[in-house]
Every structure is written in C-alpha cells, then in structure tokens.
Design an enzyme around this catalytic site. Structure first.
Site, PDB file in Angstrom:
ATOM      1  N   HIS A 135     -18.566  74.735  41.011  1.00  0.00           N
ATOM      2  CA  HIS A 135     -18.744  73.321  41.525  1.00  0.00           C
ATOM      3  C   HIS A 135     -19.396  73.583  42.948  1.00  0.00           C
ATOM      4  O   HIS A 135     -19.494  74.807  43.628  1.00  0.00           O
ATOM      5  CB  HIS A 135     -17.475  72.844  41.966  1.00  0.00           C
ATOM      6  CG  HIS A 135     -17.358  71.330  42.402  1.00  0.00           C
ATOM      7  ND1 HIS A 135     -17.375  71.030  43.817  1.00  0.00           N
ATOM      8  CD2 HIS A 135     -17.279  70.289  41.907  1.00  0.00           C
ATOM      9  CE1 HIS A 135     -17.520  69.911  43.996  1.00  0.00           C
ATOM     10  NE2 HIS A 135     -17.227  69.057  42.883  1.00  0.00           N
ATOM     11  N   ASP A 212     -10.792  79.143  42.720  1.00  0.00           N
ATOM     12  CA  ASP A 212     -10.923  77.534  42.811  1.00  0.00           C
ATOM     13  C   ASP A 212      -9.923  77.068  41.838  1.00  0.00           C
ATOM     14  O   ASP A 212     -10.365  76.935  40.685  1.00  0.00           O
ATOM     15  CB  ASP A 212     -12.459  77.104  42.535  1.00  0.00           C
ATOM     16  CG  ASP A 212     -12.583  75.660  42.769  1.00  0.00           C
ATOM     17  OD1 ASP A 212     -11.649  74.950  42.602  1.00  0.00           O
ATOM     18  OD2 ASP A 212     -13.844  75.176  42.676  1.00  0.00           O
ATOM     19  N   GLN A 215      -9.261  72.264  39.009  1.00  0.00           N
ATOM     20  CA  GLN A 215      -9.068  71.583  37.886  1.00  0.00           C
ATOM     21  C   GLN A 215      -7.573  72.547  37.191  1.00  0.00           C
ATOM     22  O   GLN A 215      -6.801  71.850  36.571  1.00  0.00           O
ATOM     23  CB  GLN A 215     -10.176  72.055  37.062  1.00  0.00           C
ATOM     24  CG  GLN A 215     -11.284  71.108  37.447  1.00  0.00           C
ATOM     25  CD  GLN A 215     -11.281  69.496  37.441  1.00  0.00           C
ATOM     26  OE1 GLN A 215     -10.388  69.009  36.836  1.00  0.00           O
ATOM     27  NE2 GLN A 215     -11.748  68.961  38.208  1.00  0.00           N
ATOM     28  N   LYS A 238      -6.123  65.399  42.133  1.00  0.00           N
ATOM     29  CA  LYS A 238      -6.464  65.762  40.809  1.00  0.00           C
ATOM     30  C   LYS A 238      -5.100  66.139  40.082  1.00  0.00           C
ATOM     31  O   LYS A 238      -4.903  66.411  38.933  1.00  0.00           O
ATOM     32  CB  LYS A 238      -7.380  66.828  40.495  1.00  0.00           C
ATOM     33  CG  LYS A 238      -8.589  66.542  41.127  1.00  0.00           C
ATOM     34  CD  LYS A 238      -9.576  67.827  41.009  1.00  0.00           C
ATOM     35  CE  LYS A 238     -10.820  67.882  41.890  1.00  0.00           C
ATOM     36  NZ  LYS A 238     -11.797  66.758  41.300  1.00  0.00           N
ATOM     37  N   CYS A 376     -21.462  67.736  40.175  1.00  0.00           N
ATOM     38  CA  CYS A 376     -21.576  68.685  41.103  1.00  0.00           C
ATOM     39  C   CYS A 376     -21.648  69.872  40.694  1.00  0.00           C
ATOM     40  O   CYS A 376     -21.015  71.029  41.511  1.00  0.00           O
ATOM     41  CB  CYS A 376     -20.227  68.375  42.379  1.00  0.00           C
ATOM     42  SG  CYS A 376     -20.111  66.838  42.905  1.00  0.00           S
TER      43      CYS A 376
HETATM   44  N1  C6P Z   1     -14.406  67.828  41.303  1.00  0.00           N
HETATM   45  C1  C6P Z   1     -15.294  66.000  39.582  1.00  0.00           C
HETATM   46  O1  C6P Z   1     -15.374  64.967  39.183  1.00  0.00           O
HETATM   47  P1  C6P Z   1     -12.468  68.072  46.058  1.00  0.00           P
HETATM   48  O2  C6P Z   1     -13.613  67.257  46.165  1.00  0.00           O
HETATM   49  O3  C6P Z   1     -12.528  68.956  47.607  1.00  0.00           O
HETATM   50  O4  C6P Z   1     -10.947  67.512  45.934  1.00  0.00           O
HETATM   51  O5  C6P Z   1     -12.569  69.110  45.140  1.00  0.00           O
HETATM   52  C2  C6P Z   1     -13.828  69.793  44.978  1.00  0.00           C
HETATM   53  C3  C6P Z   1     -13.848  70.348  43.597  1.00  0.00           C
HETATM   54  C4  C6P Z   1     -13.954  71.900  43.646  1.00  0.00           C
HETATM   55  N2  C6P Z   1     -13.839  72.597  42.270  1.00  0.00           N
HETATM   56  C5  C6P Z   1     -13.867  72.074  41.235  1.00  0.00           C
HETATM   57  C6  C6P Z   1     -13.749  73.045  40.044  1.00  0.00           C
HETATM   58  C7  C6P Z   1     -13.732  70.730  41.209  1.00  0.00           C
HETATM   59  O6  C6P Z   1     -13.757  69.919  40.062  1.00  0.00           O
HETATM   60  C8  C6P Z   1     -13.877  69.689  42.293  1.00  0.00           C
HETATM   61  C9  C6P Z   1     -14.007  68.249  42.326  1.00  0.00           C
HETATM   62  C10 C6P Z   1     -14.677  66.745  40.908  1.00  0.00           C
HETATM   63  O7  C6P Z   1     -15.286  67.216  38.883  1.00  0.00           O
HETATM   64  C11 C6P Z   1     -15.528  65.701  42.006  1.00  0.00           C
HETATM   65  S1  C6P Z   1     -17.111  66.258  42.124  1.00  0.00           S
END
Ligand code: C6P
Length: 418
Positions: A135, A212, A215, A238, A376
């Site tokens: 991401h 990370d 998910q 999430k 992203c």
């Molecule tokens: N992915 C998606 O629709 P934040 O925005 O800080 O809560 O998470 C960022 C992030 C980082 N790593 C991974 C693997 C992610 O999936 C995400 C967030 C969302 O897939 C929003 S772009």
C-alpha cells in the site's frame, strides 16, 4: 432505518450471521432502491451498535482529558482509555501494554517508525526492503526516508497469481538490509504473505521487520510474539472500530531506543528551557490530547470480535470468498486479479471491456458497494499493466445471498460488452 433486508444465510460456519447483522444499524437500509450489500470492508468495516453506544456514552458521561485531571470524570476516561490498551495487548499477544502505542491509523504507525527508528538507525548505503504489493502507506514513508538518509529501497517481485517471489526475497536480503517492511495480507489482491518465514530470514541478517497488519488483523489471528515481528501497524476502522485510531506495536527495546515522534504535552518527563527529558513508553510516542472517545470505543469492537470468535470469522469469510470466487469464475469476461493460494476475503477482478469505475457505478445502482481503482497500490497495478480493479471484500456480516446478488449484477454487466 428499515427492516427491508430479509437475508437468510445458507452458510452455517459456527456463527449466526443474522444475529450479527442485527448489531449493525447501517446494514438495514436501501441504497438506490435496493437493500444495501456492503462489500467494501477492506476500505473500512461497519460498526456494531456497541461501538456507537460507547462513543455516545463517553461524551454523555465521561468526557474529560486523560492522564491529567484529578477529578472523577478524568480518572474514568483514563481508566477506559487504558483498558483498550490492555485489550489490544491481549488481541495481538504483546508482552506488555507499554509496547502498544495509539496512533491515527496504520499510515501514522508506519510514518512513526520511519521518522524515529529510521532517522536514528538507517544510514547512508543501508537497505530497506518492501514488496511490489505494498500500500502507498508502506512505500512513500520509506522513499522519503531513503531520500533523506541516502539509503536504498529494494522491492521484492511477485508472480502473476499475486504471490511473493520468496526466492527473490532471499536474494535481496544481506547484511546491508536494516529493515524489511511488508504487508501481511494485501488489500488489493488478498494475498497472505508467509510473514513468519520472512521475519526469521530478516532476523538472520540482523534486520528489523515491520508488518503492515492493516488487513491481516481483521481476518487472521496475529500473535506478535509468535511472529517475532519488531513492529506491527494496524487501524481500528478495519476491525469494526472507529476511524482515526490505530495501533503501533513495537518491541520494548526498540521503542526505548527510538527518539520521540512529536514533541508536546504528555510525551515529556520534565521540560526546562535548557533541556527536556522524555516520558517512558508508550507515552513518549503519544504527544498531545489523543483521540480519547474513539480509543475507548475501539474496546467494544474488540469485544465484538471476541464474541464472534476469530476462528469463526475466518471460517465464515473464507467460505464466502470461495463461494464468490467459484461462482463469478463462470461469468464470461470475469478476470480475477490475485489468485494466490492463501488469501483473506478479497476478490479483486475486472470485467473485460469495461472500466472498473463503470462496474462500480453499475453495482452501486443495484445497492452493491465495492471499491474500484488502484486501491492505493499504484505500483502493483502498474506491474499488472492495468489501471485498477473492482474489489469486493467480505466481512463477518456478509451472506451468500448478497454474493448471489453481486453475481447476478455482474452477469448483466459482463453481457453488455462480452
Ligand atoms: N487500505 C483500502 O481500501 P489507514 O488509511 O492508515 O487506516 O490504512 C492504510 C493502509 C495500509 N496498509 C494496507 C494494507 C491497507 O489496506 C491500508 C488501507 C484501504 O484498501 C484504504 S486505501
């Protein structure tokens, strides 16, 4: 709110989906004249009533700043806030609650590590390894760090099915590697990476490992001691919790050795104009008034997950993924993106001759919510040579009946251009 959604789930994998759905007020509505089928859970999950109630209760009964006031409301707020920290420690099996730092989300957790650990320990010529499926939150902070410190960013390639090239990873590792930062479960493909083996190999080279977990924490049991990861970043939103709250786990010795992230109230021990000394962990990394209400409500999201049972959630979601994948594969023009052996409940795909955004709009007209675009993960989409995908991601409250509706809509959409 209406009760128009009469969903009868044919799947019985240890959880009562209908009762679970009753806990989610937002699910019981029509969108564009059709019952809502929400498949955008990888972006953010909905919140059970108990999370919403906790937010309301905080503002109605306890609203106060934490760790400061001598009065009853302040100590109640502090107690509830710190209870969430303890629950998170249990949730990820951290050795201690002091190793759990509250952030705004995964993004801030990764930036925190890049700006503290990175600034202090990554030097000119050092190498940082990430993967093709990261991401943007796990790419850009490292690019910025590499630019500042003259370090080198290396990228693990992937195979067409969306699995990491493990042999290539082994070859990238060397004593120059100071940090590996890799996603546990890909948001765009669903791929679950062999993170434990990757961590062990990184440690053999003396490198630290950041997971990370944005998910993976929602779908898998993540035990930081079993993984032996050095850092884990994830987001509450999430995990059926509120937005604006995240967690960074870090090993005690690393957190203690790292400089603070931001300066301000709470993160200090003593402030003099000549010199300031810093607070102990975790407070050293929590400058200023935090997101108290949402942290407190996050505890209720963890209680919801515990009530469902992580294993039951996992079983239900993998059943849904298998059901959807098999069914949609029969559609002429359905092109899956990411077919790894081990996946969380993410079904990414394209419909031949149709732009993903158009597919998303047509599904929305039928009350079906999916995400479309690059998710992203632009470098990943570039690797596949596509602009983006349509992504249906499943959560504990989704049903096979909803997937049937997705399938029927996709059949109609695919027929137009194929
Ligand atoms: N992915 C998606 O629709 P934040 O925005 O800080 O809560 O998470 C960022 C992030 C980082 N790593 C991974 C693997 C992610 O999936 C995400 C967030 C969302 O897939 C929003 S772009």
């Amino acid at each position: 709110m209406s009760d128009l959604v009469e969903v009868i789930d044919t799947n019985n994998k240890g959880i009562d989906v209908l009762s679970i759905r009753k806990e989610f007020p937002v699910l019981h509505q029509e969108v564009n004249g059709k019952p809502l089928a929400y498949f955008d859970n990888a972006a953010t999950t909905h919140k059970p009533a108990r999370v919403i109630a906790a937010l309301k209760a905080y503002y109605e009964q306890d609203n106060s700043n934490i760790h400061r006031g001598a009065h009853t409301l302040a100590s109640r707020a502090t107690e509830h806030y710190e209870l969430t920290r303890t629950r998170i420690k249990e949730f990820i099996n951290a050795p201690s609650a002091e190793e759990v730092i509250f952030t705004k989300g995964t993004t801030e957790g990764i930036n925190l590590v890049a700006n503290t650990f990175g600034k202090k320990f990554i030097r000119e010529g050092d190498e940082i390894i990430i993967s093709t499926m990261e991401h943007h939150s796990n790419i850009v902070p490292w690019q910025m760090l590499c630019e500042n410190n003259n370090a080198i960013l290396k990228v693990i390639p992937i195979f067409n099915n969306g699995e990491l090239d493990f042999e290539a990873y082994k070859k990238l590792l060397s004593p120059k590697t100071k940090l590996v930062a890799v996603v546990h479960a890909s948001n765009a493909l669903g791929t679950v990476n062999p993170i434990k083996e990757m961590i062990d190999l990184a440690h053999e080279q003396g490198a630290k490992f950041l997971v990370d977990g944005a998910q993976s924490t929602a779908h898998l049991s993540v035990d930081v001691q079993e993984l032996d990861c050095d850092f884990l970043a994830f987001s509450a939103h999430k995990l059926y919790g509120p937005t604006g709250v995240g967690v960074l786990y870090g090993k005690r010795e690393l957190l203690e050795a790292m400089p603070p992230y931001q300066g301000g109230g709470e993160m200090i021990s003593e402030v003099r104009f000549e010199k300031t000394t810093y607070n102990t962990i975790p407070y050293k990394f929590e400058a200023g008034t935090p997101n108290i209400a949402d942290v407190i409500a996050f505890e209720q999201a963890l209680s919801f997950i515990n009530d469902c049972g992580k294993e039951n959630i996992q079983n239900h979601e993998s059943y849904l993924l298998g059901y959807a994948t098999k069914k949609c594969a029969t559609i002429k023009g359905f092109e899956p993106v990411g077919t790894a052996n081990d996946k969380v409940s993410v079904m990414s795909f394209n419909v031949r001759n149709t732009h993903p955004f158009d597919v998303g709009m047509m599904l929305d007209a039928s009350g079906i919510a999916v995400r479309t675009g690059h998710h992203c993960t632009q470098p990943l989409m570039d690797w596949y040579g596509i602009e983006g995908t349509v992504r249906a991601s499943f959560a504990v409250y989704n049903t096979t009946e909803e997937i049937d509706r997705l399938y029927e809509s996709l059949v109609r959409i695919a027929k137009r251009n194929n």
